[in-house]
Design a protein around this motif. Structure first.
Motif, PDB file in Angstrom:
ATOM      1  N   SER A   1       0.823  -1.214   0.000  1.00 51.98           N
ATOM      2  CA  SER A   1       0.000   0.000   0.000  1.00 51.98           C
ATOM      3  C   SER A   1       0.852   1.257   0.000  1.00 51.98           C
ATOM      4  N   SER A   2       2.179   1.094   0.111  1.00 53.09           N
ATOM      5  CA  SER A   2       3.075   2.245   0.056  1.00 53.09           C
ATOM      6  C   SER A   2       3.375   2.590  -1.390  1.00 53.09           C
ATOM      7  N   SER A   3       3.984   3.748  -1.588  1.00 56.23           N
ATOM      8  CA  SER A   3       4.294   4.189  -2.941  1.00 56.23           C
ATOM      9  C   SER A   3       5.424   3.363  -3.521  1.00 56.23           C
ATOM     10  N   SER A   4       5.666   3.574  -4.781  1.00 55.25           N
ATOM     11  CA  SER A   4       6.677   2.817  -5.515  1.00 55.25           C
ATOM     12  C   SER A   4       8.031   2.871  -4.827  1.00 55.25           C
ATOM     13  N   CYS A   5       8.750   1.727  -4.897  1.00 50.85           N
ATOM     14  CA  CYS A   5      10.090   1.677  -4.298  1.00 50.85           C
ATOM     15  C   CYS A   5      11.162   2.126  -5.278  1.00 50.85           C
ATOM     16  N   GLN A   6      10.774   2.559  -6.476  1.00 53.14           N
ATOM     17  CA  GLN A   6      11.756   3.030  -7.433  1.00 53.14           C
ATOM     18  C   GLN A   6      12.442   4.284  -6.893  1.00 53.14           C
ATOM     19  N   PRO A   7      13.775   4.313  -6.844  1.00 52.88           N
ATOM     20  CA  PRO A   7      14.471   5.481  -6.320  1.00 52.88           C
ATOM     21  C   PRO A   7      14.313   6.716  -7.201  1.00 52.88           C
ATOM     22  N   GLU A   8      14.109   6.514  -8.512  1.00 53.24           N
ATOM     23  CA  GLU A   8      13.967   7.649  -9.410  1.00 53.24           C
ATOM     24  C   GLU A   8      12.491   7.890  -9.678  1.00 53.24           C
ATOM     25  N   PRO A   9      12.070   9.154  -9.843  1.00 60.28           N
ATOM     26  CA  PRO A   9      10.654   9.438 -10.071  1.00 60.28           C
ATOM     27  C   PRO A   9      10.175   9.003 -11.450  1.00 60.28           C
ATOM     28  N   PHE A  10      11.084   8.862 -12.414  1.00 61.76           N
ATOM     29  CA  PHE A  10      10.689   8.515 -13.769  1.00 61.76           C
ATOM     30  C   PHE A  10      10.025   7.140 -13.798  1.00 61.76           C
ATOM     31  N   LEU A  11       8.742   7.097 -14.122  1.00 60.52           N
ATOM     32  CA  LEU A  11       7.937   5.889 -14.212  1.00 60.52           C
ATOM     33  C   LEU A  11       7.660   5.225 -12.863  1.00 60.52           C
ATOM     34  N   GLY A  12       7.990   5.883 -11.749  1.00 58.02           N
ATOM     35  CA  GLY A  12       7.605   5.327 -10.464  1.00 58.02           C
ATOM     36  C   GLY A  12       6.091   5.305 -10.352  1.00 58.02           C
ATOM     37  N   HIS A  13       5.515   4.193  -9.875  1.00 56.72           N
ATOM     38  CA  HIS A  13       4.073   4.031  -9.871  1.00 56.72           C
ATOM     39  C   HIS A  13       3.469   4.424  -8.530  1.00 56.72           C
ATOM     40  N   LYS A  14       2.278   4.984  -8.584  1.00 58.30           N
ATOM     41  CA  LYS A  14       1.558   5.343  -7.362  1.00 58.30           C
ATOM     42  C   LYS A  14       1.096   4.064  -6.645  1.00 58.30           C
ATOM     43  N   ALA A  15       0.810   4.200  -5.356  1.00 59.31           N
ATOM     44  CA  ALA A  15       0.323   3.061  -4.573  1.00 59.31           C
ATOM     45  C   ALA A  15      -1.122   2.744  -4.975  1.00 59.31           C
ATOM     46  N   PRO A  16      -1.503   1.453  -4.852  1.00 57.09           N
ATOM     47  CA  PRO A  16      -0.692   0.318  -4.412  1.00 57.09           C
ATOM     48  C   PRO A  16       0.154  -0.241  -5.566  1.00 57.09           C
ATOM     49  N   VAL A  17       1.190  -0.974  -5.188  1.00 57.32           N
ATOM     50  CA  VAL A  17       2.058  -1.597  -6.182  1.00 57.32           C
ATOM     51  C   VAL A  17       2.165  -3.090  -5.889  1.00 57.32           C
ATOM     52  N   THR A  18       2.425  -3.861  -6.928  1.00 57.11           N
ATOM     53  CA  THR A  18       2.533  -5.313  -6.816  1.00 57.11           C
ATOM     54  C   THR A  18       3.957  -5.738  -7.110  1.00 57.11           C
ATOM     55  N   HIS A  19       4.543  -6.525  -6.204  1.00 55.41           N
ATOM     56  CA  HIS A  19       5.904  -7.027  -6.401  1.00 55.41           C
ATOM     57  C   HIS A  19       5.866  -8.526  -6.684  1.00 55.41           C
ATOM     58  N   LEU A  20       6.500  -8.910  -7.779  1.00 54.87           N
ATOM     59  CA  LEU A  20       6.644 -10.321  -8.141  1.00 54.87           C
ATOM     60  C   LEU A  20       8.005 -10.770  -7.620  1.00 54.87           C
ATOM     61  N   ILE A  21       7.994 -11.658  -6.626  1.00 50.61           N
ATOM     62  CA  ILE A  21       9.221 -11.989  -5.906  1.00 50.61           C
ATOM     63  C   ILE A  21       9.571 -13.466  -6.107  1.00 50.61           C
TER      64      ILE A  21
END
Length: 364
Positions: free
Chosen positions: A105-125
């Motif tokens: 439910s947190s915002s994107s973990c991408q360090p750069e703002p370019f193409l960082g996605h708004k919450a929620p985000v899905t991680h395939l691990i």
């Protein structure tokens, strides 16, 4: 950047994703359809892995640089390890693979703002538990396999690079390694579509038998994390930023949300009902064959060549690889045109050959 700005506008108008006021991106209807197909490809990748389901988190997977390497000390990792031993005892040995999805439910973990996605985000691990003495060998192999996987779905495979990730000062380089698979849009802009981290486990909390020697030992863990929404946006932008004169979205045929469309040029005003019935029949045949058709009615009846051309331009921007062109000739002799999005050329085939012909194309 003007070239990418045009791509952003095209993808938004086509209903794939949009840029929000805080520079984050948000998937739209067609983008969600593409993301679902990408997730299915990930689920089918490495089919021998033990799939452990979906979990929820209030934090991003990598909310801090250090968390990328401390995941093995979390309760979730311990729970998944115990689930492996309990539910998949035959796979509880080195090497083995675990897969799970994590919705944050947190915002994107991408360090750069370019193409960082708004919450929620899905991680395939994916967690690859391997023999510690072969950890680096497995780590390098997984880097190569991951890069090839991304290149396969790209319109420009040269975009993808393996980039070393700088370790935090708190991390021991003897026990940890990390790289990112980065999709480059020019030299200045890049998006990490997959993050690979290797951690050597210590102590007796986690032990697995070696498949070769049956000796119990603490494994090394190679973790792959794909942020689904951000990776989806990167692949869509890649398909739009192709440098061709034509305005089209060059999506991989496997991942295209819609694999085929049907367009009909109305001729004799006395036969529009017959042509519509024929389009409905073709739609039903393709649907039963398992092909994904364009949204709505699944076909378009156009009144003249100009309207047909406009429809084809919209189909190209949706990334539809093939369109069946139906006409009065089809009513007379069963022949229609199969138009390619990539070449904009059409070939003549018989209506009875359509499903098998298309299925063979998508299979190979």
């Amino acid at each position: 950047m003007s070239r990418l700005s045009r791509c952003f506008r095209s993808l938004e108008s086509a209903g794939f994703f949009r840029v929000l006021d805080d520079s984050r991106v948000e998937l739209l209807a067609h983008g969600h359809a593409y993301a679902d197909l990408l997730k299915q490809q990930w689920l089918s990748l490495r089919p021998l892995a033990a799939y452990l389901g979906t979990s929820d988190s209030s934090e991003a997977v990598f909310s801090t640089p250090l968390q990328r390497f401390s995941f093995a000390r979390t309760e979730r990792f311990r729970s998944h390890f115990e689930q492996l031993v309990r539910e998949h005892p035959r796979k509880a040995k080195c090497p083995t693979l675990l897969k799970h999805l994590c919705t944050s439910s947190s915002s994107s973990c991408q360090p750069e703002p370019f193409l960082g996605h708004k919450a929620p985000v899905t991680h395939l691990i994916t967690d690859f538990l391997v023999e510690p003495y072969r950890a680096l060998e497995h780590f390098y192999n997984m880097q190569r396999e991951s890069k090839i996987w991304w290149m396969r779905y790209s319109s420009n495979p040269s975009r993808y690079r393996i980039v070393p990730h700088e370790l935090p000062v708190e991390v021991d380089a003897k026990h940890c390694q990390a790289i990112d698979i980065v999709c480059r849009f020019g030299e200045e802009v890049g998006v990490a579509v997959e993050q690979l981290s290797m951690v050597m486990l210590q102590g007796d909390d986690f032990r697995l038998p070696d498949a070769r020697t049956d000796q119990s030992l603490p494994p090394a863990v190679i973790r792959s994390v794909i942020e689904l929404e951000t990776a989806t946006c990167a692949l869509l932008l890649d398909g739009c930023d192709h440098g061709r004169e034509t305005q089209s979205l060059l999506l991989n045929r496997v991942l295209a949300p819609y694999q085929c469309g049907i367009a009909c040029l109305k001729g004799d005003p006395a036969q529009p009902g017959d042509l519509a019935d024929l389009c409905l029949h073709i739609k039903d045949v393709l649907h039963r064959a398992g092909l994904r058709l364009c949204q709505g009615d699944g076909y378009a009846l156009t009144k003249d060549a100009s309207e047909l051309r406009e429809h084809m331009e919209k189909s190209d921007m949706l990334g539809v690889p093939y369109t069946l062109l139906v006409s009065e000739q089809t009513l007379q002799n069963g022949l229609l045109q199969l138009r390619s999005r990539d070449t904009r050329l059409a070939e003549t085939i018989h209506i009875s050959d359509v499903p098998d012909y298309l299925l063979n194309i998508f299979k190979h």
